[in-house]
Motif scaffolding. Sequence first.
Motif, PDB file in Angstrom:
ATOM      1  N   ARG A  55      30.347  -7.288  17.833  1.00  0.00           N
ATOM      2  CA  ARG A  55      31.262  -6.973  18.920  1.00  0.00           C
ATOM      3  C   ARG A  55      32.008  -8.227  19.381  1.00  0.00           C
ATOM      4  O   ARG A  55      31.476  -9.333  19.393  1.00  0.00           O
ATOM      5  CB  ARG A  55      30.481  -6.388  20.094  1.00  0.00           C
ATOM      6  N   THR A  56      33.246  -8.038  19.762  1.00  0.00           N
ATOM      7  CA  THR A  56      34.083  -9.124  20.278  1.00  0.00           C
ATOM      8  C   THR A  56      33.592  -9.548  21.652  1.00  0.00           C
ATOM      9  O   THR A  56      33.227  -8.695  22.471  1.00  0.00           O
ATOM     10  CB  THR A  56      35.548  -8.637  20.387  1.00  0.00           C
ATOM     11  N   TYR A  76      38.136  -9.850  23.872  1.00  0.00           N
ATOM     12  CA  TYR A  76      38.510  -8.436  23.884  1.00  0.00           C
ATOM     13  C   TYR A  76      39.648  -8.201  24.873  1.00  0.00           C
ATOM     14  O   TYR A  76      40.660  -7.581  24.531  1.00  0.00           O
ATOM     15  CB  TYR A  76      37.288  -7.593  24.251  1.00  0.00           C
ATOM     16  N   ALA A  97      37.595  -4.287  19.778  1.00  0.00           N
ATOM     17  CA  ALA A  97      36.180  -4.499  20.106  1.00  0.00           C
ATOM     18  C   ALA A  97      35.366  -5.018  18.928  1.00  0.00           C
ATOM     19  O   ALA A  97      34.266  -5.528  19.113  1.00  0.00           O
ATOM     20  CB  ALA A  97      35.573  -3.195  20.612  1.00  0.00           C
TER      21      ALA A  97
END
Length: 81
Positions: A32-33, A38, A68
């Motif tokens: 996940r970012t 994000y 994301a």
Amino acid sequence: MRICKRCLLAEADKAAYQTIAELIALIPAEERTAEDVYRRRLSQCKECSELHDGLCAVCGCYVEHRAARAQMRCPSEEKYW
């Protein structure tokens, strides 16, 4: 209902965004970012002329989901992120 062309789903269609939020929650943490990255990515998407109704007109993705994922990149020729 007409969605704002330059809006993200979270801003325009809360019901549709709920599904995207559920998909984002399924992304493993290591993929996940980071939250600040994000938010920056989404800010850049909102400035892009290819954003239409929460979708990227270049690739057809929901920009909130694409942004994301850490390994994803902007599909535009300009590569905004």
